[in-house]
Design an enzyme around this catalytic site. Sequence first.
Site, short mmCIF file in Angstrom:
data_model
loop_
_atom_site.label_atom_id
_atom_site.label_comp_id
_atom_site.label_asym_id
_atom_site.label_seq_id
_atom_site.Cartn_x
_atom_site.Cartn_y
_atom_site.Cartn_z
N LYS A 1 5.19 6.10 -0.91
CA LYS A 1 3.61 5.57 -0.71
C LYS A 1 3.32 6.02 0.62
O LYS A 1 4.07 6.13 1.56
CB LYS A 1 3.67 3.86 -0.99
CG LYS A 1 2.51 3.33 -1.36
CD LYS A 1 2.03 3.36 -2.97
CE LYS A 1 0.66 2.85 -3.01
NZ LYS A 1 0.34 2.86 -4.38
N ASP B 1 -4.90 5.36 -4.26
CA ASP B 1 -4.83 4.20 -4.34
C ASP B 1 -5.86 3.34 -3.91
O ASP B 1 -7.08 3.87 -3.87
CB ASP B 1 -3.47 3.48 -3.59
CG ASP B 1 -3.02 2.16 -3.89
OD1 ASP B 1 -2.58 1.87 -4.98
OD2 ASP B 1 -3.24 1.41 -3.06
P1 NDP Z 1 -10.26 0.47 -5.49
O1 NDP Z 1 -10.00 1.08 -4.09
O2 NDP Z 1 -10.79 1.76 -6.36
O3 NDP Z 1 -10.56 -0.73 -5.84
C1 NDP Z 1 -10.01 -1.92 -5.42
C2 NDP Z 1 -10.89 -3.03 -5.29
O4 NDP Z 1 -10.10 -4.36 -5.15
C3 NDP Z 1 -12.21 -3.22 -4.94
O5 NDP Z 1 -13.03 -3.72 -5.57
C4 NDP Z 1 -12.05 -3.88 -3.70
O6 NDP Z 1 -13.03 -4.43 -3.07
C5 NDP Z 1 -11.01 -4.99 -4.01
N1 NDP Z 1 -10.10 -5.30 -2.90
C6 NDP Z 1 -9.39 -4.59 -2.06
N2 NDP Z 1 -8.73 -5.59 -1.22
C7 NDP Z 1 -9.16 -6.52 -1.26
C8 NDP Z 1 -9.05 -7.98 -0.75
N3 NDP Z 1 -8.18 -8.00 0.55
N4 NDP Z 1 -9.36 -9.01 -1.34
C9 NDP Z 1 -10.44 -9.02 -2.20
N5 NDP Z 1 -10.75 -7.86 -3.09
C10 NDP Z 1 -9.94 -6.64 -2.47
O7 NDP Z 1 -8.49 0.64 -5.66
P2 NDP Z 1 -7.61 0.68 -7.18
O8 NDP Z 1 -8.63 0.21 -8.26
O9 NDP Z 1 -7.24 1.97 -7.12
O10 NDP Z 1 -6.46 -0.32 -6.97
C11 NDP Z 1 -6.48 -1.36 -7.31
C12 NDP Z 1 -5.08 -2.13 -7.13
O11 NDP Z 1 -4.21 -1.28 -8.42
C13 NDP Z 1 -4.17 -2.02 -5.90
O12 NDP Z 1 -3.34 -3.13 -5.95
C14 NDP Z 1 -3.74 -0.59 -6.45
O13 NDP Z 1 -2.34 -0.70 -5.32
C15 NDP Z 1 -3.06 -0.91 -7.67
N6 NDP Z 1 -2.84 0.44 -8.66
C16 NDP Z 1 -3.95 1.24 -8.52
C17 NDP Z 1 -3.41 2.68 -9.12
C18 NDP Z 1 -4.30 3.69 -9.33
O14 NDP Z 1 -4.16 4.37 -10.33
N7 NDP Z 1 -5.57 3.64 -8.71
C19 NDP Z 1 -2.22 2.63 -9.93
C20 NDP Z 1 -1.18 1.39 -9.83
C21 NDP Z 1 -1.68 0.54 -9.07
P3 NDP Z 1 -14.14 -3.55 -2.05
O15 NDP Z 1 -15.00 -2.75 -3.02
O16 NDP Z 1 -14.94 -4.73 -1.32
O17 NDP Z 1 -13.10 -2.93 -1.23
#
Ligand code: NDP
Length: 449
Positions: A122, A162
């Site tokens: 990571k 991510d």
């Molecule tokens: P994105 O950046 O596309 O989206 C993240 C979302 O979560 C956004 O809506 C963001 O809000 C919100 N967010 C981030 N940090 C916080 C916080 N501290 N409090 C509240 N909301 C928050 O990321 P992903 O959708 O790719 O990833 C989401 C999760 O899934 C993570 O845990 C990631 O590790 C996990 N994941 C992702 C994979 C992938 O293929 N993308 C694979 C496996 C796991 P804002 O718009 O305000 O930033």
Amino acid sequence: MLRIMEIIKSKDPDQQEFHQAVSEILESIKPVMDQHPEYRKANILERLVEPERVIMFRVPWVDDGGDVMVNRGFRIEMNSSIGPYKGGLRFHPSVTLGILKFLAFEQVFKNALTTLPMGGGKGGSDFDPKGKSDEEVMRFCQSFMAELFRHIGANTDIPAGDIGVGAREIGFLFGMYKKLSNEFTGVLTGKSLNWGGSLIRPEATGYGAVYFAAEMLGTLDQTLEEKICLVSGAGNVAQYTIEKILDLNGKVVTFSDSSGYIFDEYGLDHSKLEYLKILKNIKRGRVEEYAAKYSSAIYTPVDPDADFNPLWDHMADCAFPCATQNEINAKDAQNLVKNKIMAVTEGANMPTEPQGIEIIIDNGLLFGPGKAANAGGVSVSGLEMSQNSMRLAWPREEVDNRLKIIMKNIHSTCLEAADQYGKSGNYVDGANIAGFIKVVNAMLDQGVI
Ligand code: NDP
């Protein structure tokens, strides 16, 4: 086991999320360790919790005003016993070495569950793409890759996206890698379709989580049809979780970003979801704007003093945390139980705090841990690597079918491993045990290295 926790806490006292992730695995694998004295003899746990390599570097870049900015870049190469390091890059101000170590550690077991030959890693940076121009993001990505490129490679370490790293960032990172290395290889996954990406990769984590939820519900002879679903997040994982729930005729009533959440009592449909995708992916706006467009929606801003998240306090059937780590605490878990939720499926990595997991499982809810439930993303990344090596592009149906089969297999692997070690029905223990056995057996085979 206690000794291992003492070691990691004394070496890195500030890395709480890493301690949390390790402690969960140690708890699950107790019965395995009791049956396998050879693991203790090889000191396998102490080796497992120490990354094979940690790379930490300066990322200087120039903003649009001409000022020089400095961020910190990281890559954790955690474990390569079953394949090259594989795992995403996260760009978010909350990124620290401890957060990335927890994510890399989880990734090792998740990747093992996919059945594909991928080790775990990571990386990322405390850079915040939010509010930056495309040019600033490009200059940052180029500077980040100017260091990272010497450590990665299609057979060594293959990063992906991510939080904060989507198609735009992967494009800029790949462009710089290609220029510096003078080769066009599958060194990153999540690439755009017209230059080496795989169909279904953007959808894979969300779709996979919903396939996993459907498998869990299937054990109760239930489906997602007409189920009311709470989803958190509004990024990649949340969007495609919502899409697949809608495809399966479920109803999604919530989503969120880091500023607040939306409750839409009429539920989303495909056209509202399209609006959300454009809002977040193109306009890079806030979810609050959704409530201005749809009168059925209520927006609630984050209350920094609240000790629970009101998003989880609605009557529903299923919950899909898809935003970030530790977004469901004990009180949220109690609310989920109170509101008659049947299944919690983690789209995000470690979104549920340990006490929350305990409450959910003790109350008999189905609980799909991220390690298993969100493995669809890295699985299709693995399929992207295969297509790149073969210089082939599989059609959408083929990738989607493979994803479905992988998620079905992960689900049954978890149940079988849990059964075998006296933890029937516990997906957390099942996922941890199955991933652990695969990785440590490979480590034993390869000697003390
Ligand atoms: P994105 O950046 O596309 O989206 C993240 C979302 O979560 C956004 O809506 C963001 O809000 C919100 N967010 C981030 N940090 C916080 C916080 N501290 N409090 C509240 N909301 C928050 O990321 P992903 O959708 O790719 O990833 C989401 C999760 O899934 C993570 O845990 C990631 O590790 C996990 N994941 C992702 C994979 C992938 O293929 N993308 C694979 C496996 C796991 P804002 O718009 O305000 O930033």
